[in-house]
Each structure stands twice: as C-alpha cells, then as structure tokens.
Design a protein around this motif. Structure first.
Motif, PDB file in Angstrom:
ATOM      1  N   ALA A 430       0.835  -1.202   0.000  1.00 13.77           N
ATOM      2  CA  ALA A 430       0.000   0.000   0.000  1.00 13.77           C
ATOM      3  C   ALA A 430       0.870   1.252   0.000  1.00 13.77           C
ATOM      4  CB  ALA A 430      -0.923  -0.005   1.215  1.00 13.77           C
ATOM      5  N   LYS A 431       1.978   1.216   0.721  1.00  9.88           N
ATOM      6  CA  LYS A 431       2.894   2.366   0.786  1.00  9.88           C
ATOM      7  C   LYS A 431       3.476   2.658  -0.589  1.00  9.88           C
ATOM      8  CE  LYS A 431       6.823   4.068   3.518  1.00  9.88           C
ATOM      9  NZ  LYS A 431       7.818   4.317   2.468  1.00  9.88           N
ATOM     10  N   VAL A 432       3.883   1.609  -1.304  1.00  9.43           N
ATOM     11  CA  VAL A 432       4.435   1.783  -2.645  1.00  9.43           C
ATOM     12  C   VAL A 432       3.380   2.353  -3.593  1.00  9.43           C
ATOM     13  CG1 VAL A 432       5.284   0.527  -4.676  1.00  9.43           C
ATOM     14  CG2 VAL A 432       6.235   0.046  -2.420  1.00  9.43           C
ATOM     15  N   MET A 433       2.176   1.859  -3.505  1.00  8.13           N
ATOM     16  CA  MET A 433       1.094   2.340  -4.368  1.00  8.13           C
ATOM     17  C   MET A 433       0.809   3.817  -4.123  1.00  8.13           C
ATOM     18  SD  MET A 433      -1.384  -0.994  -3.971  1.00  8.13           S
ATOM     19  CE  MET A 433      -2.601  -0.643  -5.226  1.00  8.13           C
ATOM     20  N   GLU A 434       0.873   4.228  -2.863  1.00 11.61           N
ATOM     21  CA  GLU A 434       0.558   5.604  -2.523  1.00 11.61           C
ATOM     22  C   GLU A 434       1.702   6.565  -2.822  1.00 11.61           C
ATOM     23  OE1 GLU A 434      -0.566   5.181   1.540  1.00 11.61           O
ATOM     24  OE2 GLU A 434      -2.471   4.195   1.059  1.00 11.61           O
ATOM     25  N   GLU A 435       2.921   6.041  -2.887  1.00  9.24           N
ATOM     26  CA  GLU A 435       4.075   6.908  -3.125  1.00  9.24           C
ATOM     27  C   GLU A 435       4.382   7.114  -4.600  1.00  9.24           C
ATOM     28  OE1 GLU A 435       7.236   5.092  -0.958  1.00  9.24           O
ATOM     29  OE2 GLU A 435       6.718   6.106   0.936  1.00  9.24           O
ATOM     30  N   GLU A 436       3.823   6.268  -5.471  1.00  7.15           N
ATOM     31  CA  GLU A 436       4.108   6.463  -6.888  1.00  7.15           C
ATOM     32  C   GLU A 436       3.469   7.767  -7.363  1.00  7.15           C
ATOM     33  OE1 GLU A 436       2.344   4.091  -9.805  1.00  7.15           O
ATOM     34  OE2 GLU A 436       0.396   4.002  -8.868  1.00  7.15           O
ATOM     35  N   PRO A 437       4.066   8.446  -8.335  1.00  8.66           N
ATOM     36  CA  PRO A 437       3.578   9.776  -8.731  1.00  8.66           C
ATOM     37  C   PRO A 437       2.280   9.766  -9.521  1.00  8.66           C
ATOM     38  CG  PRO A 437       5.430   9.122 -10.111  1.00  8.66           C
ATOM     39  CD  PRO A 437       5.327   8.086  -9.024  1.00  8.66           C
ATOM     40  N   THR A 438       1.926   8.637 -10.151  1.00  6.60           N
ATOM     41  CA  THR A 438       0.711   8.593 -10.971  1.00  6.60           C
ATOM     42  C   THR A 438      -0.095   7.343 -10.651  1.00  6.60           C
ATOM     43  OG1 THR A 438       1.881   7.410 -12.744  1.00  6.60           O
ATOM     44  CG2 THR A 438       1.819   9.813 -12.885  1.00  6.60           C
ATOM     45  N   VAL A 439      -1.170   7.153 -11.350  1.00  9.89           N
ATOM     46  CA  VAL A 439      -2.067   5.999 -11.322  1.00  9.89           C
ATOM     47  C   VAL A 439      -2.910   5.950 -10.054  1.00  9.89           C
ATOM     48  CG1 VAL A 439      -2.324   3.514 -11.617  1.00  9.89           C
ATOM     49  CG2 VAL A 439      -0.496   4.714 -12.830  1.00  9.89           C
ATOM     50  N   PHE A 440      -2.392   5.441  -8.934  1.00 11.01           N
ATOM     51  CA  PHE A 440      -3.220   5.285  -7.735  1.00 11.01           C
ATOM     52  C   PHE A 440      -3.338   6.618  -6.987  1.00 11.01           C
ATOM     53  CE2 PHE A 440      -1.658   1.012  -8.597  1.00 11.01           C
ATOM     54  CZ  PHE A 440      -2.832   0.277  -8.521  1.00 11.01           C
ATOM     55  N   GLN A 441      -4.556   7.121  -6.894  1.00 17.51           N
ATOM     56  CA  GLN A 441      -4.797   8.401  -6.237  1.00 17.51           C
ATOM     57  C   GLN A 441      -5.728   8.212  -5.051  1.00 17.51           C
ATOM     58  OE1 GLN A 441      -5.924  11.543  -9.018  1.00 17.51           O
ATOM     59  NE2 GLN A 441      -5.082  10.346 -10.711  1.00 17.51           N
ATOM     60  N   ALA A 442      -5.552   9.068  -4.040  1.00 22.07           N
ATOM     61  CA  ALA A 442      -6.393   8.988  -2.854  1.00 22.07           C
ATOM     62  C   ALA A 442      -7.857   9.241  -3.232  1.00 22.07           C
ATOM     63  CB  ALA A 442      -5.939  10.014  -1.820  1.00 22.07           C
ATOM     64  N   LEU A 443      -8.748   8.548  -2.535  1.00 22.76           N
ATOM     65  CA  LEU A 443     -10.187   8.695  -2.791  1.00 22.76           C
ATOM     66  C   LEU A 443     -10.744   9.720  -1.809  1.00 22.76           C
ATOM     67  CD1 LEU A 443     -12.529   7.398  -4.515  1.00 22.76           C
ATOM     68  CD2 LEU A 443     -12.970   5.992  -2.495  1.00 22.76           C
ATOM     69  N   GLY A 444     -10.875  10.960  -2.270  1.00 21.30           N
ATOM     70  CA  GLY A 444     -11.354  12.021  -1.396  1.00 21.30           C
ATOM     71  C   GLY A 444     -12.851  12.162  -1.403  1.00 21.30           C
ATOM     72  N   SER A 445     -13.395  12.790  -0.354  1.00 22.22           N
ATOM     73  CA  SER A 445     -14.846  12.974  -0.244  1.00 22.22           C
ATOM     74  C   SER A 445     -15.381  13.845  -1.374  1.00 22.22           C
ATOM     75  CB  SER A 445     -15.176  13.603   1.108  1.00 22.22           C
ATOM     76  OG  SER A 445     -16.550  13.826   1.239  1.00 22.22           O
ATOM     77  N   ASN A 446     -14.591  14.814  -1.808  1.00 22.86           N
ATOM     78  CA  ASN A 446     -15.046  15.691  -2.888  1.00 22.86           C
ATOM     79  C   ASN A 446     -15.222  14.928  -4.197  1.00 22.86           C
ATOM     80  OD1 ASN A 446     -15.099  17.917  -1.246  1.00 22.86           O
ATOM     81  ND2 ASN A 446     -13.051  18.630  -1.803  1.00 22.86           N
ATOM     82  N   TYR A 447     -14.325  13.943  -4.423  1.00 24.05           N
ATOM     83  CA  TYR A 447     -14.449  13.146  -5.643  1.00 24.05           C
ATOM     84  C   TYR A 447     -15.712  12.290  -5.602  1.00 24.05           C
ATOM     85  CZ  TYR A 447     -13.547   9.575  -9.163  1.00 24.05           C
ATOM     86  OH  TYR A 447     -13.684   8.731 -10.240  1.00 24.05           O
ATOM     87  N   VAL A 448     -15.994  11.737  -4.454  1.00 23.65           N
ATOM     88  CA  VAL A 448     -17.128  10.818  -4.332  1.00 23.65           C
ATOM     89  C   VAL A 448     -18.462  11.551  -4.320  1.00 23.65           C
ATOM     90  CG1 VAL A 448     -18.225   9.096  -2.858  1.00 23.65           C
ATOM     91  CG2 VAL A 448     -15.746   9.096  -3.120  1.00 23.65           C
ATOM     92  N   PHE A 449     -18.540  12.587  -3.502  1.00 16.36           N
ATOM     93  CA  PHE A 449     -19.841  13.220  -3.277  1.00 16.36           C
ATOM     94  C   PHE A 449     -19.980  14.595  -3.932  1.00 16.36           C
ATOM     95  CE2 PHE A 449     -19.149  10.477   0.511  1.00 16.36           C
ATOM     96  CZ  PHE A 449     -20.144   9.549   0.238  1.00 16.36           C
ATOM     97  N   GLY A 450     -18.920  15.068  -4.595  1.00 16.01           N
ATOM     98  CA  GLY A 450     -19.001  16.342  -5.298  1.00 16.01           C
ATOM     99  C   GLY A 450     -18.880  17.549  -4.407  1.00 16.01           C
TER     100      GLY A 450
END
Length: 450
Positions: A430-450
């Motif tokens: 999970a740490k590697v996925m989160e540290e890469e510069p592209t592809v896997f992005q955090a799922l924020g509340s603004n993205y989900v609910f606008g």
C-alpha cells in the motif's frame, strides 16, 4: 442493539448502531431441496465477499429494499438457503427458503460525506454485514443527512461476482417495479464432467500448474493476512489510457494495469521475497460457450492463471515486456478446453478439495510476494437504482484471509471512465502504491460526493 464504533483520521468517531435484524424470505413458497455445487464451485474455499452502495438523500428505505428483496429471491432462491455438507463431506446448497438476514442500522449523527471511504478499515467495514448464517446477509445503514449505505455479503462458494451482479440487477429492478432481467440458470449439467474425460496431457499439465489438492499445499500465511490493510483508490481515465499505450499494441487495459501492479510488487517485496507472483481471475463463461449459453448461469466459472518473475528482474523490465508476459499466461488459460479440463480434474480428485496455487505464490512458494487481480468491470454501479436514483459510490469489499494480496478495479459510479480500485494488500505494498507519482490516487470525499 449492537454498537460498532470506529475512529477515523482527524479524530472523528463513527458509531454504527444495529437496531433490528429480521429475516427476509422469498415472496413465494419453495419446496425444500438440495442443489449440488458444481465442480468449479468446489474449487472455492469458504470465503465471504461483500459489496456496498452509497446513496445520497433520498436513499432507498429499508422497507422498500426488503419488499423488493423478497421478490428477487423467488428467482434467486439459493441465496435464501444455506450451505450444508453432503454424505461425502462436500458442501452443497440446501434450498430451504429460510431467507436472508436483513439488518437495519444507524450511523447516528454522522453525515454520509464524512465517511473516509478510501481508508476502508476505518469505517466501511462497519457498513457491510458479517454473515453469521445462510448464504447472504444485507445491512442498510442510515445517516443523519438522509443518505444510506446498502451493504451485502455473500458466500463465494455459491456464486462469483458475475452471478451476484445478476442478482443485484434483479433486486434493483424489483424495487423500481421494472421487468426483471433474464432469469438465472442453475443447470449444473452445463458444467458437468465429460464421461469419459479425454486424455490431454498439455491441459492436465496446465491444470496441475495452476491448482493442487488442498492437503498437498501449505496453509496460507495467516500472519501476512492479519496485518494486511484495506484501501480504495481511484485511477483517472487519462492514466488508464496512458498505461494501456505504454503496454504496447494489442494489450487491454486490464493487462496493462496488471503489469503495472506486478512491477509495483517488486518494489514492495522484502529481501526474503525473491520473486513476485501475479495471478489473474479469468471468467470462463464465454470461453466454454461463445454462443452465450452461459450468460445467465449462476455459480462460479473461474480459473486463476499466474506468472512468477524474480523481484530484481521484474523491476528492470519494460512495462510492455511485463504486459506481454501477462497476456501469454492469461491467454493460455482463457480457453474452453482449459475450463472443461478443470471440471474433469476436480471430478477425478473428489471428494478431496483443491486450491489455486496463485494464492500461495505459485511456483515461487513462500519466498514469493503474491497478489491476485480480479476484474470488476461488470460491477453494476451505474445500474443499481433501487427507485431513488443511482449510487454516488459503490465498491466491493473482500478482506480475505489468504496471504496473497487482492486487487479489484471496477468502473467509477461517476460513469466518466475513471476506475475505483479495492485493495487488500500488505502495508508495504500500500505504501508503494501511494508513493508512486501517478495511477493510484487517494479517494477524497469531494471526488465521491461532489
């Protein structure tokens, strides 16, 4: 009344109170009978899978969901039964019409928008029911804002994601008062072993490489499973397209994604993990019957091919070369002959159970970092309208006990080409996925609910 409390980052506490659990039976009576699990069902260990849908106000009510569920269970009656052992000790379905446990819960003073959906361990797992008995359970959690989360948990031995998606669409159609989709088929003869089974050394070699009798395989590393984390990420449509282009001509988005994830495994592997095993879940319906004869089949029709590459070599390879390797071993197993041979192989082994070698690192064994990718591209996030509108968000939830990681990409409920990716992996991954510069992005509340 049961309280489930979880603490999120930032100190916000979410308390889920289960007020009542009832049993929803099929709307029409059912004569009790037993339905054998198919040979392909028997390859699955006793694992539960969950899905959940987040609805903003106005959300479907518990009463409407229960009424529609009773109607949908008439056609999908195995989900209202239970798994029992037959005389040989093998699991089979007791179709009793007993029903589905349905829990009504409340999140108290919490707003749906306050849920940190990306950090699954901090809240989402309280929104899906822990199945205590039967084949399926449902939980509806209401929020102060008028929104709700509808969570379902089902026994993977009874059906795969494709089958459960069929049920979800039928349930939603019943809630809307719409015509039900095509009725499910439980015809086991369509996946029956051949008599006599043909001798095909090449097919048998492939099956022996992908599966083994369970008693011959070491138990899954429980310690690794216990410390795994559950996350949900998003991938922008543009990044998916970039991955596909980098994977080379003729490669699919899933092949490109799998190759990228495989290379990330090489960065997360410990010094003791000298190789990385990547498995891919392949659905065999169209492989066994290209004419669509299995389109409505309810059950498991899965195989899990895999590849193993040394961690150091994998990190040095070009993405296109890794994607070519993924394509090669997936294509080798994605044939009708492989699935028919697998049915025959299980028949010869019964009643001894079997398991996929990919769970255990494949040929890399305990020295390999293992991960399984399962496509959720048919997940009906854009069709799960229970009469009040489409969900703002939806995902699978599968914190399985195996030592291998599990990753499932699916289309975003936004319908814009983005992906939502459920992840159950070691913290290092999970740490590697989160540290890469592209592809896997955090799922924020603004993205989900606008």
């Amino acid at each position: 009344m049961v309280n489930k409390t979880t603490k999120e980052h930032g100190g916000h506490e979410v308390t889920v109170t289960s007020s009542i659990t009832t049993t929803v039976a099929p709307a029409l009576p059912l004569q009790e009978h037993r339905l054998p699990l198919s040979n392909l069902d028997l390859l699955l260990p006793p694992l539960d899978v969950s899905v959940f849908f987040c609805y903003l106000h106005p959300a479907p009510t518990a009463a409407a969901l229960k009424e529609a569920l009773a109607k949908a269970l008439v056609a999908y009656y195995p989900l209202a039964g239970e798994v029992a052992a037959n005389g040989d000790g093998e699991p089979e379905l007791l179709c009793s019409g007993h029903g589905v446990d349905f829990t009504e819960a409340s999140a108290g003073g919490t707003e749906l928008r306050e849920l940190r959906l990306g950090v699954v361990d901090e809240g989402v797992e309280k929104m899906v029911p822990a199945k205590k008995a039967g084949v399926m359970a449902v939980q509806v959690t209401k929020f102060r804002c008028g929104g709700a989360v509808v969570g379902c948990t089902f026994d993977h031995r009874v059906c795969d994601a494709y089958s459960f998606n069929m049920f979800l669409l039928a349930w939603a159609a019943a809630a809307r008062g719409s015509t039900a989709p095509t009725a499910p088929s439980f015809r086991r003869s369509i996946v029956a072993p051949r008599d006599p089974p043909p001798r095909a050394p090449s097919t048998e070699t492939l099956i022996d490489r992908l599966f083994s009798p369970r008693s011959a395989a070491p138990p899954p590393p429980a310690a690794a499973a216990a410390c795994a984390v559950n996350r949900i990420y998003r991938i922008a449509a543009a990044d998916i397209a970039t991955l596909k282009a980098s994977a080379g001509p003729g490669r699919t988005k899933m092949e490109a994604f799998t190759a990228h994830l495989w290379q990330l495994c090489s960065r997360a592997a410990s010094p003791l993990q000298r190789s990385c095993c990547m498995g891919v879940v392949v659905d065999g319906r169209t492989r066994m019957f290209p004419d669509g004869a299995m389109k409505a089949y309810f059950g498991n029709v899965l195989t899990i091919p895999y590849g193993v590459i040394g961690s150091d070599d994998l990190g040095r390879m070009a993405l296109a070369d890794v994607a070519e390797d993924v394509h090669r071993w997936v294509a080798e197993a994605a044939t009708g002959e492989h699935f028919r041979g697998l049915v025959d192989w299980v028949e010869a082994l019964r009643p001894k159970p079997a398991a996929a070698r990919a769970y255990l690192g494949g040929t890399g064994g305990n020295e390999a970092m293992a991960c399984i990718v399962s496509s959720g591209m048919s997940f009906p996030a854009g069709k799960a309208d229970f009469g009040t509108g489409l969900p703002a968000f939806a995902s699978y939830h599968f914190p399985w006990p195996a030592g291998a990681g599990y990753v499932m990409p699916m289309p975003s409920a936004r319908g814009d080409g983005d992906w939502v990716v459920y992840v159950h992996v070691a913290p290092e991954m999970a740490k590697v996925m989160e540290e890469e510069p592209t592809v896997f992005q955090a799922l924020g509340s603004n993205y989900v609910f606008g």
